[in-house]
Design an enzyme around this catalytic site. Structure first.
Site, short mmCIF file in Angstrom:
data_model
loop_
_atom_site.label_atom_id
_atom_site.label_comp_id
_atom_site.label_asym_id
_atom_site.label_seq_id
_atom_site.Cartn_x
_atom_site.Cartn_y
_atom_site.Cartn_z
N HIS A 1 0.75 -1.35 -0.11
CA HIS A 1 0.06 0.01 0.05
C HIS A 1 0.93 1.40 0.04
O HIS A 1 2.01 1.26 -0.56
CB HIS A 1 -1.07 0.13 1.11
CG HIS A 1 -1.65 -1.24 1.18
ND1 HIS A 1 -2.86 -1.29 0.53
CD2 HIS A 1 -1.67 -2.49 1.82
CE1 HIS A 1 -3.58 -2.85 0.47
NE2 HIS A 1 -2.39 -3.32 1.39
N GLU B 1 -2.62 0.29 7.84
CA GLU B 1 -1.63 -0.67 7.16
C GLU B 1 -0.27 -0.38 6.68
O GLU B 1 0.69 -0.90 6.73
CB GLU B 1 -2.51 -1.81 6.49
CG GLU B 1 -1.61 -2.86 5.80
CD GLU B 1 -2.27 -3.68 4.74
OE1 GLU B 1 -1.61 -4.74 4.05
OE2 GLU B 1 -3.51 -3.56 4.52
N HIS C 1 2.49 -7.13 4.54
CA HIS C 1 1.12 -6.54 4.66
C HIS C 1 0.45 -6.99 6.02
O HIS C 1 1.02 -7.52 7.00
CB HIS C 1 0.30 -7.06 3.82
CG HIS C 1 0.39 -6.76 2.22
ND1 HIS C 1 -0.31 -5.89 1.57
CD2 HIS C 1 1.42 -7.28 1.44
CE1 HIS C 1 0.12 -5.68 0.52
NE2 HIS C 1 1.26 -6.48 0.18
N GLU D 1 1.32 -11.60 5.76
CA GLU D 1 0.37 -11.20 6.57
C GLU D 1 0.49 -11.11 8.07
O GLU D 1 0.16 -12.34 8.65
CB GLU D 1 -1.21 -11.55 6.32
CG GLU D 1 -1.67 -11.32 4.81
CD GLU D 1 -2.32 -10.13 4.26
OE1 GLU D 1 -2.04 -9.14 5.19
OE2 GLU D 1 -2.69 -9.82 3.32
#
Length: 377
Positions: A208, A222, A275, A341
């Site tokens: 991101h 995030e 992430h 993640e």
């Protein structure tokens, strides 16, 4: 070259040491070539070429192909069993030129042992790389093709010396003979490099950024969480001597394909995308790591499993496992690639871990331990 070889082999023109294919032939020479083509009794005795030494067929569990050319495209003229003696006339790359009937033919060097010597000429090869098997069971084949006979199998973690490559196939020694196994199921390193990271280029991809905040919850964004972890990982990898490339090192937005391109252009050895997760249910919790089967799939899977294990241990998160997925950044990168993640921003317990002052340090150390586990032989 195939045509010249055929003319030599059939006694129409002189051997390569005397016949010069780039020079003009005289009328007399041309007349001789035509005469030899039509009348076999006029042809040269190609077996008069000096024999360098004798060899015997060895290092193979099946008959050795005798070919019309010094490559795998040559016609198979005969097959020789182990122990058969041949006269060696010369060498062409990885092939021996031998006497065959009234002409010459070719056999691969790997399967000929010089008579009077305890070692094959090809035993002089030096180890190019070391390989570690990352498949549960890896076929070992007689030749560099899936159509050749399977002569054994290597189990996960087995270490082999690699002497050469033929396309996608690695030349190894197996039970005292030359054999081949597919390179896509090996992680490799130069001999003596050990498990250090100094020879690696590692791409780090904090997800991101910029206009894309990623998941938001429990006071966290995030894009901020993963940038902090990525910067710490970058610093620690450099301290260990690794070369790194970051897709972003500030609050910048990049398209997914741009991230993959950065890693591919850098010819990175590994790609690590970082992430944080989110779910509609606040009860969803834990760490998971994804891999894709488009490129280096077995290596990517092994890397994902190694990193995920270390993250779960060091962060104290629930283990959601290593999983296959089709995310763009791990599908389009051409090296072993994973997408981590770290935890669920939408879960209060996971978010509390991400807010810890040592979170970035713990994540970086865990990822590095996972990479070292992946390479540690």
């Amino acid at each position: 070259m195939r045509e010249i070889s055929a003319l030599e082999r059939n006694g129409i023109v002189e051997r390569a040491s005397r016949f010069q294919p780039n020079q003009s032939a005289t009328r007399a020479q041309f007349a001789a070539y035509v005469a030899r083509s039509f009348e076999p009794s006029f042809r040269l005795d190609v077996t008069e070429q000096s024999v360098l030494y004798q060899g015997k067929v060895a290092n193979t569990s099946t008959p050795l192909n005798v070919r019309s050319q010094p490559n795998m495209d040559g016609d198979v003229l005969a097959r020789l069993t182990v122990g058969t003696t041949v006269d060696i006339l010369g060498e062409v790359g990885n092939w021996f030129e031998i006497k065959h009937g009234n002409g010459v033919a070719y056999v691969h060097k790997n399967y000929i042992q010089k008579i009077g010597s305890s070692t094959s000429p090809s035993d002089d090869r030096k180890v190019m790389e070391e390989g570690r098997v990352i498949a549960n069971s890896l076929n070992v084949r007689q030749g560099p093709s899936a159509s050749t006979e399977t002569i054994g199998r290597l189990s996960f973690g087995t270490i082999v010396d690699i002497y050469d490559y033929s396309g996608n196939w690695a030349l190894i020694k197996f039970n005292g003979q030359w054999a081949y196994t597919h390179k896509d199921y090996l992680v490799t390193r130069k001999p003596g490099e050990g498990s250090g990271l100094g020879n690696l280029v590692i791409a780090i991809d904090p997800g991101h950024g910029g206009k894309d905040p990623g998941a938001v919850g429990n006071g966290l964004r995030e894009k901020d969480v993963v940038l902090g972890a990525g910067l710490e990982l970058n610093k620690r990898l450099k301290d260990l001597g690794a070369s790194t490339v970051m897709t972003r090192n500030n609050d910048t937005f990049l398209e997914l394909s741009q991230r993959a391109k950065i890693a591919n252009d850098a010819k990175a050895d590994l790609f690590i995308s970082i992430h944080a997760n989110a779910a509609a249910s606040a009860s969803a919790t834990g760490t998971e790591t994804y891999w894709n089967n488009s490129h280096s799939s077995e290596e990517s899977k092994a890397l994902a499993e190694a990193i995920n294990k270390r993250l779960v241990e060091d962060l104290g998160m629930r283990d959601r496992g290593a999983k296959q997925a089709n995310f763009v950044v791990i599908r389009e990168t051409k090296m072993p690639s994973v997408l981590i993640e770290l935890g669920f921003i939408t879960n209060s317990r996971d978010a509390a871990v991400m807010k810890r002052s040592d979170f970035n340090e713990v994540v970086a150390k865990a990822v590095i331990k996972g990479i070292e586990d992946f390479y540690n032989w």
